[in-house]
Structure formats: C-alpha cells, structure tokens
Scaffold this motif. Structure first.
Motif, PDB file in Angstrom:
ATOM      1  N   LEU A  14     -21.202   5.024  -0.157  1.00 11.36           N
ATOM      2  CA  LEU A  14     -21.902   3.964   1.012  1.00 11.36           C
ATOM      3  C   LEU A  14     -21.557   4.889   2.214  1.00 11.36           C
ATOM      4  CD1 LEU A  14     -21.527   0.549  -0.500  1.00 11.36           C
ATOM      5  CD2 LEU A  14     -23.575   1.720  -0.023  1.00 11.36           C
ATOM      6  N   SER A  19     -23.251   7.754   3.335  1.00  8.97           N
ATOM      7  CA  SER A  19     -24.821   7.492   3.853  1.00  8.97           C
ATOM      8  C   SER A  19     -24.570   6.729   5.562  1.00  8.97           C
ATOM      9  CB  SER A  19     -25.230   6.225   2.824  1.00  8.97           C
ATOM     10  OG  SER A  19     -24.569   5.170   2.954  1.00  8.97           O
ATOM     11  N   VAL A  23     -24.200   9.758   7.647  1.00 11.82           N
ATOM     12  CA  VAL A  23     -25.536  10.640   7.919  1.00 11.82           C
ATOM     13  C   VAL A  23     -26.249   9.818   8.940  1.00 11.82           C
ATOM     14  CG1 VAL A  23     -27.718  11.142   6.677  1.00 11.82           C
ATOM     15  CG2 VAL A  23     -25.535  11.868   5.581  1.00 11.82           C
ATOM     16  N   ALA A  24     -26.140   8.484   8.526  1.00  8.63           N
ATOM     17  CA  ALA A  24     -26.980   7.502   9.679  1.00  8.63           C
ATOM     18  C   ALA A  24     -26.719   7.567  11.048  1.00  8.63           C
ATOM     19  CB  ALA A  24     -27.035   5.980   9.154  1.00  8.63           C
TER      20      ALA A  24
END
Length: 410
Positions: free
Chosen positions: A176, A179, A182-183
């Motif tokens: 998580l 991710s 990356v966001a």
C-alpha cells in the motif's frame, strides 16, 4: 457570494490536498494494522504480551522523537521529497518486519517504520493546511478524516491478512505504501522553486517554551495514554481471532472518523474549543472506567471500545485545531513540537498496560488510563486562559462560515 461559498466547501479542494489525503489514509493504516495480530505475534514468536506491545512503543517513540527534526528536514528538501522519503522508509521497514524471525527484530524494524511515519505525517498536515481552501479548520477536518479512515481500514485489513499469517499485514502495508509513493510521484506537483523558510533544529524545542503549546502537548501526552490503552491493549482481554479483532477495531475507527468529520465541527461551532475538551475528556475517562468494569464481558468491552472511538474522534480534531491556533508559530513547527510530546504517551501506554494486567488484572490498565485522561482534563480546565487565542480563532471561523451560508441562501 454563492460562488465563494461553493469554492470554500470542504470537498472542493485542490489536487494536492486530495493526493496527500489519500497517502495519509494509507499511512494511518499502519497505526492499527498490527492491532489484530498482536496475540498471534505473541504466540508465533514466543513472546509475552508486554513484548508484543513494544511493537507500538518502538514505533511511537521513534515517531515522537523524529518529529523534532521533521520541520527542519522539510525546510531543506521541500515537502514533496520529505513525504516521499517518509513513505519509502515505511515500505523498506514494513517489508523487513514481514521477513523477520524474532519479535526483537520486528520491534526494531517498527522503530524504523516510525521514522518514516514521522517524516510523513507531520509534513502531510502542514501540506494539507497550506494547500486547502476554506481555512485551517476545513483542512484539519480533512486530515482527521484521513486519519479516521486509515485507522478504521487498517485493523480490518490487518485482520483479513493476519488470518492467513502474522506476516501478511506487514507485506500488505509495504504494498500500500509503495502505491502511495507512486501516487505522490505522479500526481503531487513539484515544489522546486517554492520559497521555503529555513527552520532551525532547535525550533520545536523552543516552541515548547510557549505556555499554550506546552500545556496542550502535556495534556495530549496523558490523553494518548487513554487512546493507546484502548487501541493496543484491548485485543488481549477480548480474546478474539484476527478477523474478529479486525472487525471490532474497524467499528472503532469508523466511529472515530464519523465524529472527527461531522460531530467535532458542530460542537466547536457552538462552544469554545477549550470547553469541548473540558467536557469530552471526562467522558472518555468514564468510558475507560466502564471498560475496566466490564472487561470480562466481550460484548460489553466492544461497546466501550466503539464508544471510545466516538469520543476520540472529537478529541483528535479539537486538539489539533487548538494547537494550530493557540500561538503564532509556523504550523510545521507547532505540529512537530506538539506531536513529539504527545507520542511519548502513546509509546508508554501499551507495555505499561500489559504489565499492569499481568500483575493486577485486566481491569487495572483501563483504570490507570482513565486517571491519565483525567489529568489531561484537569490541565485543560486549569489552563483555559492560555487557550483564549484558539477559542477566539474558532469563533472567527464559525462567524465566517455562517456569513457564507447566509450569502448562499440569499
């Protein structure tokens, strides 16, 4: 005027706010993610309850101490890189914890996780406040909503993954957080070239010389003893499996999110923040006493945990708002100084609760936590004059919101 009101709506925020809020949800999952697997870790790694509780202590202790340098780091490398480095550290140490073979190793890697957490959460709050429309009150509500959602979803996810293996929640956290990295890389605008006020390493410590901030920090230290006794110790007397604990603390976190977003603003619009704290802190103490009385009843203890979540949501939001408006300090400095002290209470509570339960019974930790919360209430009540600035700021915010609402109606 209606256009202004709509633009100032809490849900109408720039992309930066939503990106950081999304990352905050994921970061806050880490607080409650290990909650449902504490008994499993104790069993699988041949550890005592007090040793298992050190997973919270190492995490929160390092988080608190690292808060003293987060404003300085952010002022040198910028908010974007501070956020990214914080999340990346969590990915690394969560993965390392998942691969560990002893409780001592997990405790150590949770400490590294706490360093990443400190870099992220302190900078996230300042970033959201700086970018949000609708004033600091709206920004803090969004931040606390992210905290509530993360704390609610974390135990649920931890319970589901923990039913497979105690390592599952750690691997889940790493995925998580990756991710979220990356966001932020893709969606968060670069702050290169943005003017930054250089902070000194000593700024947070100097900030604690301000009486209002010192009062709130010490009160929050004692309040966090109650918070983390309820969160970190309760899985042991409940005696449920990982999924059962995940569901209980999902309800707790959901209750916390609801009151932090909707109930806290309603209360502070109708009475001074210091009065809200003076009322709700004793109610939390009563809830903890009730938990101690019914600790032998699983349904009774679950009710006390969820009711505690309702009260904690109000207190989290109102305390944060009061801290931010109690002085003229830069918000990153105020946030770092306040958080450094309050997390010490959270660090001490879990192992203390486990040791008290081992020697005197499961009811004693809740009574001690209730006493700590009453100390926090006494400090707030005795020092209300020091909080006059924050109360006045709340009145101004309420008046502005009412003016916008009347303009929209017209």
């Amino acid at each position: 005027m209606s256009g202004h009101g709509a633009g100032s709506g809490i849900l109408r925020q720039p992309r930066t706010v939503w990106v950081v809020a999304f990352a905050s949800v994921i970061a806050f999952m880490g607080i409650g993610l290990v909650d449902p697997i504490l008994p499993a870790i104790a069993a699988e790694l041949d550890a005592t309850a007090a040793q298992a509780e050190l997973l919270f202590t190492s995490y929160l202790l390092v988080t608190g101490l690292a808060m003293l340098v987060t404003a300085w780091v952010s002022s040198r490398i910028g908010a974007r890189w501070t956020l990214l480095i914080g999340l990346a550290l969590i990915v690394v140490f969560a993965t390392a914890a998942a691969l560990s073979g002893s409780v001592e190793a997990v405790i150590g890697f949770r400490a590294g996780w706490g360093l990443g957490n400190a870099l992220f959460i302190s900078t996230a709050l300042a970033t959201i406040i700086g970018a949000a429309t609708g004033g600091s009150g709206a920004a803090i509500v969004l931040y606390e909503a992210a905290l509530g959602i993360g704390i609610a979803v974390g135990p649920l996810l931890g319970g589901l993954l923990g039913s497979i293996s105690w390592r599952g929640p750690f691997f889940g956290t790493a995925a998580l957080m990756a991710s979220a990295v990356v966001a932020l890389l893709v969606l968060l605008p670069s702050d290169r070239g943005t003017p930054r006020e250089r902070r000194r390493l000593s700024d947070p410590l100097r900030a604690l010389r301000r009486p209002p901030l010192a009062l709130l920090a010490v009160a929050a230290l004692f309040y966090n003893v109650g918070f983390f006794t309820l969160l970190a110790f309760s899985p042991f007397p409940l005696g449920l499996d990982a999924i059962g604990l995940g569901l209980v603390f999902f309800g707790w976190g959901l209750a916390l999110a609801i009151t932090s977003v909707w109930v806290a603003p309603l209360l502070t619009a109708r009475m001074p923040r210091s009065r809200v704290l003076a009322i709700v802190l004793p109610l939390l103490a009563l809830d903890l006493v009730a938990a101690g009385i019914v600790v032998g009843s699983v349904p009774g203890l679950i009710v006390c945990i969820v009711v505690g979540g309702l009260l904690l949501g109000i207190l989290n939001t109102v305390l944060t708002e009061t801290v931010m408006d109690s002085t003229d300090l830069a918000r990153p400095v105020a946030s770092s100084a306040y958080s450094a002290v309050r997390f010490l209470g959270g660090a001490a509570a879990p192992p203390l609760a486990a040791l008290l339960a081992e020697f005197w019974g499961d009811h004693v930790p809740y009574y001690v936590a209730a006493g700590a919360v009453l100390v926090a209430a006494t400090l707030v009540i005795a020092g209300r004059r020091l909080l006059a600035r924050a109360d006045a700021a709340a009145d101004t915010t309420a008046e502005e919101a009412e003016a916008i609402t009347l303009g929209d109606a017209a």
